[in-house]
Scaffold this active site. Sequence first.
Site, PDB file in Angstrom:
ATOM      1  N   ASP A 287      55.421-108.791 -60.816  1.00 62.89           N
ATOM      2  CA  ASP A 287      55.076-108.583 -60.548  1.00 62.89           C
ATOM      3  C   ASP A 287      52.773-108.658 -60.332  1.00 62.89           C
ATOM      4  O   ASP A 287      52.541-109.205 -59.094  1.00 62.89           O
ATOM      5  CB  ASP A 287      54.473-106.985 -61.113  1.00 62.89           C
ATOM      6  CG  ASP A 287      55.617-106.505 -60.735  1.00 62.89           C
ATOM      7  OD1 ASP A 287      56.739-106.373 -59.629  1.00 62.89           O
ATOM      8  OD2 ASP A 287      56.218-105.854 -61.908  1.00 62.89           O
TER       9      ASP A 287
ATOM     10  N   HIS B 260      57.135-101.114 -64.237  1.00 64.17           N
ATOM     11  CA  HIS B 260      58.373-102.472 -62.971  1.00 64.17           C
ATOM     12  C   HIS B 260      58.935-101.577 -61.678  1.00 64.17           C
ATOM     13  O   HIS B 260      60.289-101.581 -61.757  1.00 64.17           O
ATOM     14  CB  HIS B 260      58.816-103.052 -63.740  1.00 64.17           C
ATOM     15  CG  HIS B 260      59.337-104.528 -63.023  1.00 64.17           C
ATOM     16  ND1 HIS B 260      58.474-104.609 -62.135  1.00 64.17           N
ATOM     17  CD2 HIS B 260      60.915-104.516 -62.536  1.00 64.17           C
ATOM     18  CE1 HIS B 260      59.876-106.102 -61.891  1.00 64.17           C
ATOM     19  NE2 HIS B 260      60.756-106.051 -61.404  1.00 64.17           N
TER      20      HIS B 260
END
Length: 716
Positions: free
Chosen positions: A158, A186
């Site tokens: 990410d 996440h």
Amino acid sequence: MPPLTVAVTGAAGQIGYALLMRIASGEMLGKDQPVRLQLIETKQGMAPLKGVMMELEDGAFPLLESVKGTSDLEEGFGDANFSLLVGAMPRKQGMERSDLLSANAAIFADQGKALSAAAAPGSRVLIVGNPANTNALVAAANAPDMLPEQFMAMTRLDQSRAEGMLAEKAGVDVKDVDRVIIWGNHSATQYPDLSHARIGGKWAKDVIKDEKWLTGDFVSRVQKRGAEVIAARGASSAASAASAAIDNIRDVHLGSEKWQSIGVLSDGSYGIGGGLWYSVPCACPGLHYTRVKGLPIDEYSAKMMNTTEAELVAERDSVRHLLPSSYDAGVPLQKLVDLKDAWTANDSARSRTVGYSTAELRYTGRKLILPFHHQGVRLFPGVLVYTAMSPPPPESDGASPPPPPSGKAGKRTARLFGSSLAGVIELFGFHPVDTVAKRLMNEPGQIRVPGAPMSVSVDAYSRVIFRDAHASSSALVKYTSLFPGLSFAAGYKIAQRVYKFGGQPVVTEALTRRYQGAVGSVVGESRAKPLLHASAGALIGVGEIVLLPLDVLKIKSQNNPEALRGRGLVSILRQESLCGLYRGAGWTAARNAPGSFSLFGASALVKERVFGLERYNDATFGQNFVASVAGGVASITVASPLDVIKTRLQTRDFSSTVTGGQLLRDLVRHEGPSAFFKGLVPKLLVVGPKLVFSFTIAQHTIATLERWFEASSDSA
Ligand code: NAD
Ligand code: LMR
């Protein structure tokens, strides 16, 4: 270099396939680090895994020592230094990652148990399989003999995605972007935060100036990027995920100047507790990570961080059945400190162990496994204490763009200044004393005039000591008259001190970064640090022969002035072959290696064992002095035998062809082994104080300046 063992689960899957070749080629742990791969698959996965193993073999990777494939968890994790838990079901289009919870979380309970039983002490575990954060919690909670810090959930992908998008928006290279933070899960609730990010050293908000993009499009694109890839590819991201896993482990192991977001145990900072694996920014100084704490959080960020926290709490609650009953998700750190105090007071609890560091503390309930990045292990009555290698990272006030990393430049300046200061002070403090002593010793007549008034005797002494400058009324002229033939001595002394005292910390840092884990596993954590300091000293000592020509000229000017009389430095260098000036280089290196090993090693040992210092830089002036005395005495004594040979070699005329070997044989034959220690006492008395003095000044000044640079870069 001893090999490191890397276990990978789900090795025959998509990510595994993209990951393994890169680990084997050294991209994860370093281009000179041999690795052993232990690949774990389900029983059904063993057939494709065989093919992957064939490909690894066909890759003929020089760093790859061995590859093993297994579906037995304990065998697969056996002695693993790093474990990448990838094996799990990936999500399909239309699913959220949390939909995988019931299918995947149970896998991680078993893997946590097996890791705890079989992995190497201090191993690192990265959880990639989704939902990564809660899987990490499940694995850690089921690993009673491991510390939570050993488990990381991957949010690096990410972060990379966010960095890529920011670089694109700003029209810069991605390498110019840093301090992008991923907070929380996440998942689609994660909060990619640019409020602390920098682009080319400037605050990202000042470069982008598009609030709507920063808190709108950007955030939701990062949150949904995984789904976007699935929609386009028909399968979840694999190569980029493998790349992120490599980046994550590499930065923790080898260190990075950039922050890295990692899902780690929420320790109460930023108001997030509850035993979650929550992604936060971490500093990676090498071999470990520390949470970056104290960043200012604005209202928008706080709201986003709470949302993702709430999702993790819900995920945690849905896997309660996988957590052992003893697992107390919300134990506040204070409670653990109290436990330690109770045990410290109780000698009978010797077998109990407790670990704490300045930043983190955890009692594991059974035995304490020390992660290899921790050191300074000391046994006090009833309590085993381990201390973090580095202090927590600087806390930024965030009011202005955080400064570009100034650590390296600050350290360089501190080392250069501290070591030159030591050389200069040593020169100006000791050289006149030497000259005075020599002039007094060389004076054939009686200096004191018997029966004459005091002033007459003082005058007589002044004549001997200051010679021609005696008549001068200026104290400065008198003082400078005590520096005859200074050039070689001055050049040598200052260059030597800069090289030695300034260079050794650089080499120590490099060795620590590379070999601390390996050395710690062989000699134990508490011995590793002094040993690395000593080894760096030995290397620096050997390299010191570069300065040999200056040393040779200095010694000749003192002992055999005829060889130099009437010849300037340039003419000497021109007329004498380089070989002449490097005569005795081998012997000098052989003397310097143990001497310098002992100097830095004994000093480090005293700081470690006697003063119990976690960070040697925190030593007081007095502690630096005592450590320097130990180092100086050890160094002069150990180097004495070879010093005798070196001095005899260097004192010969340039034309002499006697070798060190011959000198050594003659010395043993004619004078006996005790000759190796000839002059040791005067050397300790004369060289000792100089060495101790300048070593103390160098250590203390360097440490003080380094701390000062650290503090000023924190508060900048
Ligand atoms: P994949 O289906 O291609 O491979 C998974 C492999 O794991 C298979 O070979 C399977 O046999 C194996 N496996 C399943 N259960 C196992 C177990 N108990 N022990 C050992 N091996 C087991 O999937 P993939 O694309 O490689 O993705 C793997 C996981 O990584 C998924 O859960 C995916 O969602 C996740 N992922 C996470 C991130 C992240 O950023 N954290 C990014 C991408 C993918
Ligand atoms: C990703 O972020 O690409 C992975 O977690 C896969 C997924 O399910 O999104």
